[in-house]
Design a protein around this motif. Structure first.
Motif, mmCIF file in Angstrom:
data_model
loop_
_atom_site.group_PDB
_atom_site.id
_atom_site.type_symbol
_atom_site.label_atom_id
_atom_site.label_comp_id
_atom_site.label_asym_id
_atom_site.label_seq_id
_atom_site.Cartn_x
_atom_site.Cartn_y
_atom_site.Cartn_z
ATOM 1 N N GLN A 27 4.178 4.691 8.702
ATOM 2 C CA GLN A 27 4.190 4.803 6.788
ATOM 3 C C GLN A 27 3.791 6.053 6.327
ATOM 4 O O GLN A 27 3.301 7.171 7.128
ATOM 5 C CB GLN A 27 3.395 4.246 6.588
ATOM 6 N N LEU A 28 4.364 6.588 5.413
ATOM 7 C CA LEU A 28 3.633 8.020 4.655
ATOM 8 C C LEU A 28 3.857 8.013 3.602
ATOM 9 O O LEU A 28 4.266 7.309 2.906
ATOM 10 C CB LEU A 28 5.298 9.094 4.481
ATOM 11 N N LEU A 59 1.377 9.689 -9.598
ATOM 12 C CA LEU A 59 1.541 7.994 -8.724
ATOM 13 C C LEU A 59 1.564 8.115 -7.303
ATOM 14 O O LEU A 59 1.592 9.415 -6.915
ATOM 15 C CB LEU A 59 3.469 7.530 -8.998
ATOM 16 N N VAL A 60 1.033 7.178 -6.619
ATOM 17 C CA VAL A 60 1.533 7.163 -5.705
ATOM 18 C C VAL A 60 1.869 6.225 -4.588
ATOM 19 O O VAL A 60 2.873 4.956 -5.252
ATOM 20 C CB VAL A 60 -0.487 6.436 -4.902
ATOM 21 N N LYS A 61 2.992 6.679 -3.387
ATOM 22 C CA LYS A 61 4.289 6.077 -3.075
ATOM 23 C C LYS A 61 3.856 6.343 -1.431
ATOM 24 O O LYS A 61 3.692 7.247 -0.549
ATOM 25 C CB LYS A 61 5.396 6.800 -3.453
ATOM 26 N N PHE A 62 4.188 4.938 -1.511
ATOM 27 C CA PHE A 62 4.650 4.518 0.063
ATOM 28 C C PHE A 62 5.505 4.488 0.977
ATOM 29 O O PHE A 62 6.090 3.953 0.203
ATOM 30 C CB PHE A 62 3.615 3.544 0.698
ATOM 31 N N TRP A 63 6.329 5.774 1.745
ATOM 32 C CA TRP A 63 7.285 5.104 2.188
ATOM 33 C C TRP A 63 7.270 5.055 4.195
ATOM 34 O O TRP A 63 6.611 4.879 4.656
ATOM 35 C CB TRP A 63 7.856 6.866 2.349
ATOM 36 N N ASN A 64 8.518 4.520 4.390
ATOM 37 C CA ASN A 64 8.943 3.841 6.019
ATOM 38 C C ASN A 64 9.432 4.724 6.668
ATOM 39 O O ASN A 64 10.704 5.673 6.416
ATOM 40 C CB ASN A 64 9.608 2.551 5.715
ATOM 41 N N VAL A 65 8.879 5.474 7.741
ATOM 42 C CA VAL A 65 8.848 6.610 8.311
ATOM 43 C C VAL A 65 10.012 6.903 8.471
ATOM 44 O O VAL A 65 11.445 7.722 8.846
ATOM 45 C CB VAL A 65 8.350 7.176 8.663
ATOM 46 N N LYS A 66 10.961 5.915 9.038
ATOM 47 C CA LYS A 66 11.733 5.151 10.117
ATOM 48 C C LYS A 66 13.346 5.319 9.306
ATOM 49 O O LYS A 66 14.133 5.527 9.685
ATOM 50 C CB LYS A 66 12.086 4.046 11.071
ATOM 51 N N THR A 67 13.249 4.408 8.064
ATOM 52 C CA THR A 67 13.883 4.468 7.272
ATOM 53 C C THR A 67 14.586 5.394 6.061
ATOM 54 O O THR A 67 15.277 5.345 5.333
ATOM 55 C CB THR A 67 14.210 2.301 7.092
ATOM 56 N N GLY A 68 13.227 5.379 5.248
ATOM 57 C CA GLY A 68 13.270 5.938 4.288
ATOM 58 C C GLY A 68 12.448 5.959 3.208
ATOM 59 O O GLY A 68 13.050 6.041 2.134
ATOM 60 N N VAL A 69 13.056 4.527 3.607
ATOM 61 C CA VAL A 69 12.694 3.435 2.558
ATOM 62 C C VAL A 69 11.352 2.890 1.408
ATOM 63 O O VAL A 69 10.319 3.546 2.087
ATOM 64 C CB VAL A 69 12.996 2.331 2.483
#
Length: 1611
Positions: free
Chosen positions: A982-983, A991-1001
């Motif tokens: 996760q990133l 804002l604080v956003k959480f991203w799935n590193v593998k999918t970019g979602v």
């Protein structure tokens, strides 16, 4: 003992089993012999507990499982207490009682010992394997102990949080396995007790699913759990057991220790010793030194464990170690720490059983050693880590200060040249209470600095009065101290050399013979090679006289052999013996300098050198060697390298497996063969011929610079003389009992043969080339010449096939070869011929690579050479000059090209697979970079931009992986989760956003922030995220629920940074309220408020290896704090603008800071000492991130680039030049450390270069000067180039670029310089408001011209040398009488500061021209100082003026960006040098060429242009400058220049470079580098890489970014 307290019964059973494994007054050998069959084998294999070999351990446990060892015949009285415990045991613990009372050796005990050792070593995978697969895994005692061990791991904060959590889950898993793990109810209850205790004490460990599973287990049992749970949270330090002391009687050791003390102090009594000084680390300045002995004694009284002593070869490390041992023994009394000096090269496998092996060598018995191990403490002095070729941590591999191990304080020495950048891990101690974790707090280091003048005098005094000194004078009167010092000072460069203690010893022994042979030594120039050559010759001659004095009492055979050696050439024979021995030590003895010879070595190569053959013995006794018992070595390690370098030169091939000198040393079968063998060898020598060299093609227009052939005082013949005349060993009497009678040596102790390192099998030399050496130093004038030597020719046979190995592993050997090449023109020609031959002979490839490696190291420049088709795979070309070189079709496979100057090089079709440039390509972005972060596994780099975008790059190829779009404003921070999945990003959009590193979602958004989120980071366990906001608050979120867990509100200004410690036990924040605050991350309780910054605090970082905290601020400083108590430690100064970001490296040994001054600075992570400065960005550096798994750092800037820097082997190197910065100590330290200031600038250190230079995207600011050049000048005789900068005036040899002398005397910055027309004098102007006259030949200062009221900014000598003109910021021009220093004229008239001055060379009508900030040029009559006229036309300040040689034309450069050529008689501009080909910024330098046909201009646009004076056309532009060009001067024309013209440039990048203007017939003008003073970064501008084969994609991108042309290919 009660049934309901099994813990004590288990501990008693464990202790009883320990006793069963303790031998009862037996040696280890006797114990093995007493055991029989499989039991003995099992016990031996169980010793894998120590070596941690799981295979052997399991085998041994299985055999012990099958067969039980015999019981003890009787139980000694010491077991009485145990017997009582046995009798009291009852109830459900029958198995424990059985193990306690049976008297059997049970396998569960060694298995548990192994489990504990695996935990301490951090080998958790192996620990899991042991638990699940050990043969004794079903025994309750094993299960009980494993449960306790896992519980202690859970309780121990020194483990990372995930490991502790996994240990608790493993315990739960074992419980859930039921009978598959244990059938014993007591074990299950014990495990539940442990887990209940963990849940109660450390609830954060047992959460989520783990908590649910534990609750199910606890609820499922109705049994009463044990109340007592004495778990320890760290493993205790081992202490001697009183019970064991009663079982094993104490061995008497004090008498033998007294004998050892007597022997060691007696051996040392005749040594000359001067107490050295040292500095704190390699980057420290020499002037910040302290008495080394005082520092070491403080260390011995401290709680620290390891003291690392560094120094150059010959710096005095070994001598200090011996003297330290001597002092410790002198004060030793019973019960004190035992001093134990260990020569590491003399110990076989010092990484295991080090102290035991040394004590055995001193004659101690096994029981004595065991007693000392249990009850005594040691000061272990380990000498020669580098000589042992060691790589690992001796402290850790010997388990020092671990339970049941040696109690030790270690002093260990190592040559600096042996170390890489990240070297501390080899020496830092393993903390005894942290499961083998590195503990930097227990470590200290020091670096020996060169001798001062007073220390040299003190050493000379002791030398003069030593009883053995008289022998050096051969009956002549011995010099006194004053005379010796006068002799040393009279030889140029000698006093600089003898700052090295070993070179001082060599020089004192050599000087009598030097003065006897060369009365006028003022014309010599001392070099290191000269000292070695003279010393060796003197040593051999003294040895020869010693043998002659004893011949009357020697046997007839000895006399005959000696006379034969004399007739053959005694010096040559001893030299041949020494060279051959050095070659065998390197190639057949693993480069270990200690060689043991005894009867077991007969028939091996050792017999050729140490056997009883009379001839060999005579040669050995005459060589510079020492012997103690059966151990032999050269008196200093550097002599191995010296003789080995000579042996390589004598070889037919530079890398041939050494055989040529072997046969003559092997003893003959009988004396009858001697004459035939000698005759044969002599005939072979007579017939051998040296092929004439074939010169490598060089440019036709290159000026010839014939070099004199400096001969050698020490003869190095083409092949070794025969050494085969022998007698049979039975008839050889002892010639000399011990040849080590020299008082200037450190003698190694005798020891047991069983501990000696054996000789490895014979193998070819495999010596990879090393890094960049110092450039060749050539004498500035013909009056200084190297020591005359007999002429010889090198014996390189170019026709012999070459080996498949590359030279040179040892940089010291490489340096000896380079120095030999510098003094031997014939050898240089042979090396060049080897390179030429490789073009047509593939077998010459390796030898050619070796040859060019040595030549580059020697300072040979290949600018304009034709190396097309040369085969030089693996060559080290680091720092070499290859401007306009032809390398088309060359084989550069695996070549090292770090910092090489390859401008305009032609690589067309070259093979360049695995070529190493030492730098990385930068990443060009489309927007300003605001933040970047590596993933924890190092596979990704995330970059955030000012527009709100995020990009992920793959670090193996630097290919863009994906873009993440979602923020509307600037991305302020990025952070990866610990598991890399996760990133999280923060932004000015709140804002604080959480991203799935593998999918970019995009997986989650936190939108509850009221203001800009400046920073967001994961906790070390990945369970929480902390966000720092401009609303003065830090919010901590639980990632299971994304609910707010904590709010930290104590800051009163915007919070700009937040971070967790890697262990998870600390949180730090930085704020615009000028404070740094430390917090408990679990509770949010504030621990410390750290004040000290005087402006906004912008960033904070916590060291991963200790509790140091670093912060950066708008006040342009970085500060280090103690994270435990919040106290300030150091203030790091050097940046010239705000510091935006600071970060520790993954090892904690380095600290990096990025600043608004466009630079990144590196600092020592423990001491704050300033390191290299990384330049390349063109805007503020606002972010940086260390790679977790490679020596690399990424930096981001508002210039829209991410630059990648290679940090391997760089932060401690001296070759980058001095760093500019300082560190102020503000902590409460011992008195000798209080308030010390460590700063950059010049260093007098003579430390050796250690490896490849620090790679940057554009080049490191490294040079001979600390600051940029303000002026350069060439002497009219063409011999010297002068430069000036803020700190000094320096003279260079104009032909070679070698530094000649520094002129110091001004009290402020030097602004301008000028030579007199006879080249004898130089004048300099300074901001100290004075000008000074210097004698160029002596370097002495003359008149000081004082009278200006502001800085002197311009100076000029009149053509006759009678007058000097000075211009100043006070707007005045003054003319002075050069002879008297008095003012002749004052020339007012300018309305602004004076920028430049020059006299016309026309003797009939001499003008003085002055340029000013008032935009005007004024001409003055030089004879009377009267004003003549103005030259008007520039629209801004006139920075530089130059007259043509006839005085009819004048050229000027201005800040208006133009250059003008004026006709002096008409005052009109003939050409304005501007337009499309003109400069784009101020023209700061201008000069006419010697033939008046060309004008050179330099500009702040970082270019130099050459113009045609007749047409005003720009002929060529030189763009390869990193900084502004401040000054230009042409070298006068001389016949040897063959019509070529040369000019020198001084630049703000702190470089001075000599260039050659090439005017080919096709009309295409070129400028080619001739020499450079600075070790710049890689230069490949306009190099042709068309069709180059094998370049990696990274290297291809790098070269394209640096301005190469052409397209390489992949096949």
């Amino acid at each position: 003992m009660a049934d309901d307290d099994p813990y004590l019964l288990y501990q008693a059973s464990y202790a009883f089993q320990a006793l069963q494994y303790v031998p009862d007054e037996e040696t280890a050998l006797q114990a093995v012999l007493r055991h029989t069959g499989t039991v003995a084998e099992g016990v031996i294999k169980v010793s894998g507990v120590v070596k941690m070999d799981l295979g052997n351990l399991f085998d041994g446990l299985k055999q012990l499982q099958k067969t039980v060892s015999e019981t003890y015949d009787t139980v000694r009285s010491g077991f009485g207490g145990v017997r009582t415990l046995v009798q009291g045991g009852r109830g459900v613990f029958d198995s424990l009682k059985q193990g306690l009372g049976s008297g059997f050796k049970r396998p569960w005990y060694p298995a548990l010992r192994a489990a504990n050792n695996l935990a301490r070593d951090g080998r958790l995978r192996d620990l899991k394997t042991l638990i699940l697969e050990a043969p004794c895994r079903h025994e309750p005692e094993f299960q009980w102990g494993i449960s306790q061990l896992l519980g202690e791991i859970v309780m121990d904060y020194s483990w990372t949080f995930p490991v502790r959590q996994q240990a608790s889950m493993f315990l739960i898993y074992l419980l859930e396995c039921g009978n598959r793990w244990t059938e014993d109810d007591s074990v299950r209850l014990w495990m539940l007790t442990i887990l209940r205790h963990v849940r109660k004490s450390m609830g954060e460990i047992v959460v989520g699913e783990t908590h649910s599973r534990l609750e199910d287990l606890l609820n499922a049992t109705d049994d009463v759990l044990y109340e007592s749970f004495p778990l320890i949270d760290t493993l205790p330090k081992s202490v001697s057991s009183p019970l064991l002391d009663r079982v094993q009687p104490t061995a008497a050791v004090e008498r033998d220790l007294t004998n050892l003390k007597r022997k060691r102090t007696k051996d040392y009594s005749r040594t000359i010793y001067i107490s050295p000084n040292a500095k704190a680390n390699l980057r420290e300045k020499d002037r910040a030194s302290f008495p080394l002995m005082t520092k070491v004694k403080l260390f011995l009284k401290s709680e620290q464990h390891v003291f690392l002593l560094l120094g150059d070869s010959g710096a005095g490390k070994s001598m200090f170690n011996r003297h330290l041992e001597f002092e410790l023994w002198a004060k030793y009394k019973k019960g004190d720490r035992i001093p134990l000096h260990i020569n590491l090269p003399a110990i076989d496998r010092p990484d295991q059983g080090l102290i035991t092996k040394q004590l055995l060598a001193h004659g101690f018995k096994d029981d004595q050693i065991q007693e000392m191990k249990l009850n005594r403490a040691f000061t272990v002095i380990c000498d020669g880590y580098d000589e042992s070729q060691l790589q690992g941590n001796l402290y850790g591999s010997n388990f020092f200060n671990q339970p049941d191990q040696w109690n030790v304080k270690m002093v260990i020495s190592c040559r600096t040249a042996y170390l890489s950048q990240d070297y501390r891990w080899r020496f830092e101690p393993v903390s005894p209470d942290k499961y083998n974790a590195i503990n930097p707090g227990l470590f200290q280091e020091a670096v020996i600095v060169p001798f001062s003048s007073d220390q040299i005098t003190e050493y000379v005094g002791k030398f003069v009065h030593h009883k053995d000194t008289r022998a050096l004078f051969d009956g002549r009167e011995v010099w006194d101290v004053e005379e010796y010092m006068q002799k040393l000072r009279s030889i140029p460069n000698m006093m600089e050399l003898v700052k090295n203690p070993f070179l001082l010893m060599l020089s004192l022994r050599s000087l009598p013979s030097v003065y006897n042979d060369f009365p006028d030594v003022s014309k010599l120039r001392a070099t290191r090679l000269m000292l070695y050559d003279s010393f060796i010759e003197q040593w051999i001659q003294v040895s020869k006289r010693r043998i002659q004095s004893t011949l009357h009492s020697s046997t007839v055979e000895v006399q005959a052999q000696f006379e034969e050696l004399v007739s053959e050439g005694f010096v040559e024979a001893v030299m041949s013996y020494s060279k051959s021995l050095a070659a065998h030590i390197v190639t057949k003895h693993d480069n270990i300098p200690f060689v043991q010879y005894d009867k077991r070595d007969r028939g091996t190569w050792k017999e050729d050198f140490f056997g009883l053959n009379i001839r060999v013995k005579l040669l050995r006794e005459s060589s510079p060697m020492t012997r103690v018992g059966n151990q032999h070595r050269f008196i200093h390690r550097s002599l191995v390298e010296y003789f080995y370098s000579l042996a390589l030169i004598d070889q037919p091939s530079l890398a041939e497996p050494y055989t040529e000198l072997t046969d003559p040393l092997r003893p003959a079968v009988s004396d009858n063969t001697n004459n035939d063998m000698t005759a044969s060898a002599n005939q072979s020598n007579a017939e051998s011929k040296v092929l004439p060299p074939a010169r490598v093609s060089s440019p036709v227009s290159a000026p010839s610079s014939p070099k004199p052939t400096p001969p050698s005082r020490v003869s190095t013949p083409a092949s070794a003389p025969p050494l085969a005349r022998t007698l049979t060993p039975d008839n050889v009497p002892a010639l000399v009992k011990n040849s080590s009678s020299d008082p200037f040596e450190t003698r190694p102790p005798a020891r047991d043969p069983s501990t000696v390192r054996g000789a490895p099998p014979s193998r070819p030399m495999s010596l990879p080339p090393q890094s960049l050496p110092p450039k060749r130093v050539t004498p500035p004038t013909p009056t200084l010449t190297p020591l005359p030597r007999p002429v010889r020719k090198p014996s390189l046979n170019m026709s012999k096939p070459l080996p498949k190995t590359v030279l040179v592993k040892d940089s010291s050997t490489l340096q000896f070869l380079a120095e030999r090449v510098q003094q031997d023109e014939a050898l240089r020609e042979q090396f060049l011929a080897t390179i030429e031959r490789s073009k047509s002979d593939p077998s010459a490839a390796v030898d050619a690579a070796n040859a060019i490696t040595v030549l580059v190291r020697a300072g040979e420049r290949f600018n304009g050479f034709d190396l097309s088709g040369a085969r030089i795979p693996g060559a080290d070309l680091s720092g070499g000059d290859f401007d306009s070189v032809q390398l088309a079709g060359a084989d550069l496979t695996g070549a090292t090209l770090t910092r090489a100057w390859l401008r305009h090089a032609n690589f067309m079709g070259a093979q360049m697979k695995d070529a190493h440039f030492g730098e990385w390509p930068y990443l060009q972005m489309k927007a300003e970079v605001n933040t970047c972060a590596y993933s924890p596994n190092g596979q990704l780099l995330a970059v955030g931009f000012s527009g709100g975008a995020i990009t992920l790059f793959k670090t193996d190829s630097w290919v863009r992986l994906r873009d993440l779009a979602g923020h509307n404003w600037t991305v302020t921070y990025l952070s990866f989760s610990p598991d890399n999945t996760q990133l999280v990003s923060a932004s000015e959009d709140k804002l604080v956003k959480f991203w799935n590193v593998k999918t970019g979602v995009l997986e989650k958004i936190l939108d509850d922030q009221p203001d800009t989120v400046a920073c967001v980071v994961y906790s070390s366990d990945g369970d929480r995220v902390a966000a720092a906001s401009h609303d003065s608050t830090v919010r901590v979120y639980d990632l299971d629920t994304f609910n707010l867990a904590l709010q930290l509100k104590e800051h009163t200004g915007a919070v700009k940074s937040v971070t967790y410690s890697p262990s998870g036990g600390l949180m730090a924040t930085a704020s615009y309220d000028w404070t740094v605050r430390l917090w408990d991350p679990k509770t949010g309780v504030q621990k410390h408020v750290m004040r000290g910054h005087t402006a906004w605090v912008t960033s904070v970082s916590i060291s991963p290896t200790n509790n140091l905290v670093a912060s950066s601020g708008q006040d342009m400083t970085v500060r280090l704090w103690n994270g435990t108590n919040g106290m300030p430690l150091y203030i790091l100064k050097g940046h010239t603008a705000f510091v935006k970001k600071v970060s520790f490296s993954p090892s904690g040994h380095q600290l990096a800071s990025g600043s608004g001054d466009h630079t990144v600075r590196l600092w020592d992570g423990l001491t704050g000492t300033p390191g290299p400065v990384l330049s390349g960005h063109t805007q503020s550096v606002v972010t940086l991130s260390y790679s977790p798994n490679k020596a690399q750092i990424a930096t981001g800037s508002w210039d829209s680039t991410v630059r990648l820097w290679d940090t391997s082997a760089s932060a401690l190197l001296s070759e980058q030049g001095p760093s500019v910065g300082s560190v102020e100590n503000v902590s409460h330290l011992p008195p000798d450390d209080l308030n010390r200031t460590l700063s950059g600038g010049h260093s007098s250190s003579s430390s050796l270069n250690m490896g490849p230079a620090f790679a940057t995207a554009i080049g490191i600011n490294s040079s001979d000067h600390t600051f940029s050049f303000s002026s350069v000048a060439c002497s009219s005789d063409g011999q010297l180039v002068a430069t000036c900068s803020i700190d000094l005036v320096r003279l260079y040899n104009a032909k070679t670029g070698a530094s000649v002398v520094d002129l110091r005397g001004h009290s402020n910055s030097v602004t301008s310089i000028a030579f007199s027309h006879d080249s004898k004098f130089l004048v300099s102007g300074s901001y100290d408001k004075t000008a000074r006259i210097w004698n160029v030949q002596t370097g002495e200062g003359g008149h000081t011209l004082g009278g200006h009221t502001e800085a002197v900014t311009a100076v000029a000598f009149s053509p006759t040398g009678a007058h000097i003109a000075t211009g100043s910021d006070d707007r005045m021009v003054k003319v002075w009488a050069a002879r008297t220093g008095k003012v002749c004229y004052i020339l007012p008239g300018h309305s602004e500061v004076i920028k430049t001055l020059i006299y016309s060379p026309n003797y009939q009508q001499i003008h003085l021209a002055s340029g000013s900030g008032d935009n005007n040029i004024k001409l003055w009559h030089a004879r009377d100082g009267l004003f003549d006229r103005d030259l008007r036309g520039h629209s801004n300040a006139v920075e530089s003026v130059s007259f043509s040689s006839d005085g009819k034309k004048l050229a000027s450069g201005s800040r208006d960006g133009t250059a003008r050529i004026w006709d002096v008689s008409s005052s009109q501009t003939t050409h304005e040098l501007t337009g499309a080909t003109g400069h784009r910024n101020a023209v700061t330098a201008i000069a006419f060429s010697p033939n008046d046909l060309r004008v050179a201009t330099g500009s702040w646009d970082k270019t130099v242009k050459i113009w045609d004076v007749q047409t005003g056309e720009c002929l060529v532009t030189v763009k390869e400058f990193v900084g502004e060009v401040n000054s230009i001067a042409w070298k006068p024309l001389f016949p040897e220049d063959n019509g070529s013209m040369y000019f020198v440039t001084g630049c703000a990048d702190k470089s001075v470079r000599m260039w050659k203007l090439v005017e080919p017939e096709d009309g295409t003008y070129k400028v080619q580098l001739h020499w450079r003073s600075a070790f710049d970064g890689l230069m490949v501008s306009l190099a042709n890489v068309q069709g180059v084969v094998g370049l990696s994609r990274n290297n291809e991108n790098l070269l394209a970014q640096r301005g190469t042309i052409g397209e390489p290919r992949w096949y």
